[in-house]
Design a protein around this motif. Structure first.
Motif, PDB file in Angstrom:
ATOM      1  N   LYS A  96      -0.344   4.931  -1.842  1.00  0.00           N
ATOM      2  CA  LYS A  96       0.598   6.047  -1.933  1.00  0.00           C
ATOM      3  C   LYS A  96       1.897   5.574  -2.568  1.00  0.00           C
ATOM      4  O   LYS A  96       2.436   4.531  -2.188  1.00  0.00           O
ATOM      5  N   SER A 152       5.622   7.217  -3.282  1.00  0.00           N
ATOM      6  CA  SER A 152       6.522   8.342  -3.047  1.00  0.00           C
ATOM      7  C   SER A 152       7.740   8.219  -3.948  1.00  0.00           C
ATOM      8  O   SER A 152       8.524   7.272  -3.823  1.00  0.00           O
ATOM      9  N   ARG A 180       0.812  -1.225   0.000  1.00  0.00           N
ATOM     10  CA  ARG A 180       0.000   0.000   0.000  1.00  0.00           C
ATOM     11  C   ARG A 180       0.838   1.264   0.000  1.00  0.00           C
ATOM     12  O   ARG A 180       0.385   2.316  -0.457  1.00  0.00           O
ATOM     13  N   ASN A 181       2.046   1.194   0.541  1.00  0.00           N
ATOM     14  CA  ASN A 181       2.895   2.381   0.680  1.00  0.00           C
ATOM     15  C   ASN A 181       4.234   2.095   0.000  1.00  0.00           C
ATOM     16  O   ASN A 181       5.111   1.448   0.567  1.00  0.00           O
ATOM     17  N   SER A 216       7.406   2.189   4.756  1.00  0.00           N
ATOM     18  CA  SER A 216       7.116   1.680   3.411  1.00  0.00           C
ATOM     19  C   SER A 216       7.088   0.154   3.409  1.00  0.00           C
ATOM     20  O   SER A 216       7.781  -0.494   4.204  1.00  0.00           O
TER      21      SER A 216
END
Length: 281
Positions: free
Chosen positions: A186, A188, A158-159, A244
């Protein structure tokens, strides 16, 4: 592109559960097929020998390789048997000399959408583990998901952190990881110490972010200063800070020989990997 054909390779019956469990979960989640390859490897390198002894040495080494292959196949089947009964899979067993390992692995990896492998560095891990990763990446031209010892918590991270340095390898990794990126909550895009005079000097990571957003990825850019001696140290700290669950990065921007001797971001990240790492070259 979806991951519909997955491959995992085992060179030892030990420590198979994390990578096999991750590969099986990904296969089921993506309605994909998992191919599993059990390898028995002849690691001998006969430099010279007395007349007639070479054949004996080679025969004995191949016998050991066959025994290793059977033990690895048994361990692989046991790890797969512990997975969901809905898993579609096939197990293949092969033996080869260490010099032929690249061709054996590459011939399977070329027809896989994703290769799932255990971490290639650590205590009691042979050099063949690194060779398998490199064979899949370079000769098999396949993306590789490295699973750490503690496994992969979920098939849909998910991250996600995407390491961006404007390189060809990083762009290939971003494209190959698109199925993961599109499903994440998300993403990044992390840029560490961007060059002051590069093509992206005014907007580091901006073009990649725009590209990903147009694909429906929830992406944002994070610029970090190189406050530690190695880029990998800065990246590892950031991964822990943001909690993360997947790192996407280009693999081996420098030559493999240079990374083996001097180190590099790819090797450094894999040696200390605490979360799954998605690699492409």
């Amino acid at each position: 592109m979806a991951y519909k054909s997955l491959l995992t390779v085992a060179t030892s019956p030990n420590g198979l559960d994390p990578s096999v469990t991750a590969a099986a979960a990904l296969a089921i989640h993506n309605d994909a097929h998992l191919d599993a390859l059990a390898l028995g490897i002849d690691r001998t390198q006969v430099g010279y020998s007395y007349v007639g002894s070479g054949a004996v040495i080679i025969a004995a080494a191949m016998d050991r390789a066959e025994e290793d292959a059977r033990a690895t196949e048994k361990g692989l089947n046991a790890a797969i048997a512990a997975q969901s009964p809905g898993l579609r899979y096939a197990v293949e067993t092969a033996i080869c000399q260490i010099g032929a390992l690249i061709d054996v692995v590459a011939s399977r990896a070329r027809y896989a959408d994703l290769v799932v492998l255990p971490r290639p560095y650590g205590k009691d891990i042979g050099i063949e583990s690194e060779a398998v990763v490199e064979a899949a990446l370079f000769n098999g031209m396949a993306p590789v998901l490295i699973v750490p010892d503690k496994g992969m918590p979920a098939p849909d991270p998910r991250n996600i952190v995407l390491a961006w340095n404007q390189s060809r390898e990083a762009l290939v990794a971003a494209r190959r990881a698109m199925p993961f990126l599109k499903r994440a909550d998300k993403v990044s895009i992390v840029v560490i110490d961007p060059p002051a005079h590069g093509p992206e000097r005014s907007d580091p990571g901006g073009l990649l972010c725009q590209f990903l957003v147009r694909h429906g990825v929830r992406a944002e850019v994070t610029v970090l200063a190189k406050t530690m001696p190695r880029v990998s140290d800065v990246l590892a700290r950031h991964l822990r800070d943001v909690d993360s669950d997947l790192l996407v990065m280009g693999a081996y921007g420098h030559s493999r020989l240079r990374e083996a001797i001097l180190g590099g971001a790819t090797r450094d990240m894999l040696e200390a990997a605490e979360i799954p790492v998605f690699l492409a070259h």
